[in-house]
Design an enzyme around this catalytic site. Structure first.
Site, PDB file in Angstrom:
ATOM      1  N   LYS A 195      -1.088  14.259   7.555  1.00  0.00           N
ATOM      2  CA  LYS A 195      -1.520  14.098   6.158  1.00  0.00           C
ATOM      3  C   LYS A 195      -2.771  14.911   5.805  1.00  0.00           C
ATOM      4  O   LYS A 195      -2.934  15.316   4.659  1.00  0.00           O
ATOM      5  CB  LYS A 195      -1.772  12.626   5.836  1.00  0.00           C
ATOM      6  N   ASP A 226       0.295   7.612  -2.202  1.00  0.00           N
ATOM      7  CA  ASP A 226       0.062   6.306  -1.559  1.00  0.00           C
ATOM      8  C   ASP A 226      -0.818   5.424  -2.448  1.00  0.00           C
ATOM      9  O   ASP A 226      -0.458   4.279  -2.741  1.00  0.00           O
ATOM     10  CB  ASP A 226      -0.628   6.496  -0.192  1.00  0.00           C
ATOM     11  N   THR A 266     -16.056  -1.592  11.656  1.00  0.00           N
ATOM     12  CA  THR A 266     -17.066  -0.539  11.765  1.00  0.00           C
ATOM     13  C   THR A 266     -17.593  -0.283  10.351  1.00  0.00           C
ATOM     14  O   THR A 266     -16.972   0.429   9.562  1.00  0.00           O
ATOM     15  CB  THR A 266     -16.434   0.749  12.344  1.00  0.00           C
ATOM     16  N   GLY A 298       3.614  -5.307   1.702  1.00  0.00           N
ATOM     17  CA  GLY A 298       3.505  -3.871   1.476  1.00  0.00           C
ATOM     18  C   GLY A 298       4.785  -3.166   1.048  1.00  0.00           C
ATOM     19  O   GLY A 298       4.788  -1.936   0.889  1.00  0.00           O
TER      20      GLY A 298
HETATM   21  P1  ATR Z   1      -4.410   3.756   8.530  1.00  0.00           P
HETATM   22  O1  ATR Z   1      -4.795   5.195   8.517  1.00  0.00           O
HETATM   23  O2  ATR Z   1      -2.965   3.495   8.850  1.00  0.00           O
HETATM   24  O3  ATR Z   1      -4.861   3.015   7.324  1.00  0.00           O
HETATM   25  P2  ATR Z   1      -6.337   3.480  10.717  1.00  0.00           P
HETATM   26  O4  ATR Z   1      -7.040   4.713  10.339  1.00  0.00           O
HETATM   27  O5  ATR Z   1      -5.798   3.353  12.095  1.00  0.00           O
HETATM   28  O6  ATR Z   1      -5.136   3.078   9.763  1.00  0.00           O
HETATM   29  O7  ATR Z   1      -7.344   2.261  10.409  1.00  0.00           O
HETATM   30  C1  ATR Z   1      -7.108   1.023  10.872  1.00  0.00           C
HETATM   31  C2  ATR Z   1      -8.062  -0.006  10.262  1.00  0.00           C
HETATM   32  O8  ATR Z   1      -7.810  -1.222  10.925  1.00  0.00           O
HETATM   33  C3  ATR Z   1      -9.534   0.304  10.447  1.00  0.00           C
HETATM   34  O9  ATR Z   1     -10.250  -0.236   9.363  1.00  0.00           O
HETATM   35  C4  ATR Z   1      -9.843  -0.452  11.742  1.00  0.00           C
HETATM   36  O10 ATR Z   1     -11.193  -0.823  11.893  1.00  0.00           O
HETATM   37  P3  ATR Z   1     -12.280   0.215  12.515  1.00  0.00           P
HETATM   38  O11 ATR Z   1     -12.548   1.203  11.415  1.00  0.00           O
HETATM   39  O12 ATR Z   1     -13.444  -0.597  12.874  1.00  0.00           O
HETATM   40  O13 ATR Z   1     -11.601   0.865  13.702  1.00  0.00           O
HETATM   41  C5  ATR Z   1      -9.024  -1.678  11.533  1.00  0.00           C
HETATM   42  N1  ATR Z   1      -8.702  -2.342  12.797  1.00  0.00           N
HETATM   43  C6  ATR Z   1      -7.711  -2.018  13.677  1.00  0.00           C
HETATM   44  N2  ATR Z   1      -7.711  -2.875  14.712  1.00  0.00           N
HETATM   45  C7  ATR Z   1      -8.714  -3.763  14.496  1.00  0.00           C
HETATM   46  C8  ATR Z   1      -9.209  -4.920  15.195  1.00  0.00           C
HETATM   47  N3  ATR Z   1      -8.657  -5.322  16.340  1.00  0.00           N
HETATM   48  N4  ATR Z   1     -10.230  -5.601  14.646  1.00  0.00           N
HETATM   49  C9  ATR Z   1     -10.790  -5.222  13.487  1.00  0.00           C
HETATM   50  N5  ATR Z   1     -10.380  -4.132  12.776  1.00  0.00           N
HETATM   51  C10 ATR Z   1      -9.354  -3.432  13.270  1.00  0.00           C
END
Ligand code: ATR
Length: 279
Positions: free
Chosen positions: A66, A102, A152, A241
């Protein structure tokens, strides 16, 4: 000659896009076909050269391409450029133009639930690619307050700071968001937490939630995540979704063909494909 459309990604075998786009193309009796192309990250440039050579009519783009497709395109729509991600490519007068459907697809879903959404207080949970597209699109629609909570917190701050559209926002830790959920009218869950097979997980605890809060989880496998089940116990208006997926496809289809996408029939098809008709 038959027009060819497709989706590129890695992995791609799970994609439902060929099913729904061929269904829509056939409904309109268009002389066209949509197919899935498995393209690895290091082969994107070569693949795109091939698409140019055959003048592929349009493309959906998914993980991991993307962002990396952007420099290969002739033009990029301003929203997609701001978001930094393209999920739809359209051949327009010999030029490949990139769009992001999206975020706008999510806006269509939200409009159907509450057409006054721009006056509401929104909390987005998560700060990945989907959260960024949704945040920018909500801000473009002039939603006044959009807070973002993430594990984060710096990633939430980056999205807020990068956004060129005016809105009021705070970046929150997940635990702090949990404590003030009753401030929000709309909650949008964008993390992968709760997705199959980890169906017993939620990103935050839903204890303080106002009645009639709109709670959307962009996951659709399972249909109803634990997050949505908990929200339902607090009399929330819930949605998964599937609609975002259908509406992003509808917007792509409209850009390619100038024809309306059969939203309701396609939704039935997707639910059937996911086994939801047996629930
Ligand atoms: P996408 O691009 O599909 O939206 P991504 O970039 O993989 O997904 O982002 C995943 C999101 O889920 C992020 O906000 C991630 O938090 P971090 O930015 O702190 O990594 C969140 N996420 C995934 N697993 C998590 C977990 N176990 N606990 C809390 N947040 C989680």
């Amino acid at each position: 000659m038959e027009k060819l459309y497709g989706v590129i990604g890695d992995p791609i075998h799970h994609s439902m896009s060929p099913l729904i786009h061929n269904f829509a193309l056939q409904k309109h009796r268009l002389h066209a076909h949509y197919t899935a192309f498995h393209v690895k990250a290091e082969k994107l440039e070569d693949a795109f050269k091939g698409f140019r050579a055959i003048q592929l009519a349009g493309l959906n783009v998914t993980i991991p391409h993307k962002q990396s497709i952007i420099p290969l395109l002739d033009e990029v729509d301003p929203l997609a450029r701001d978001i930094g991600a393209v999920n739809t490519v359209v051949l327009e007068n010999g030029k490949y133009v990139g769009y992001n459907t999206d975020g706008p697809g999510f806006i269509r879903q939200l409009k159907n639930i509450d057409r006054h959404f721009s006056r509401k207080k929104v909390l987005i949970i998560g700060s990945g690619g989907a959260a960024r597209a949704i945040y920018f699109s909500l801000a473009k629609e002039k939603v006044q307050t959009i807070d973002m909570a993430n594990r984060t917190i710096q990633k939430a701050r980056t999205i807020i700071n990068d956004c060129p559209y005016q809105t009021e926002s705070q970046a929150l830790a997940l635990i702090d968001a949990e404590k003030c959920l009753d401030q929000y009218d709309i909650l949008i869950q964008t993390t992968s937490i709760g997705m199959f097979p980890n169906i017993h997980e939620t990103p935050i605890q839903i204890k303080r939630l106002k009645e009639n809060t709109i709670v959307i989880d962009i996951i659709y496998n399972p249909f109803e995540t634990k997050f949505l089940q908990e929200a339902k116990k607090h009399q929330a208006i819930i949605a998964n979704g599937i609609d975002m997926f259908i509406h992003q496809a509808a917007l792509s289809f409209e850009l390619w063909t100038n024809q309306a996408f059969p939203v309701e029939d396609t939704k039935k098809l997707v639910i059937k494909q996911l086994g939801g008709d047996k629930c």
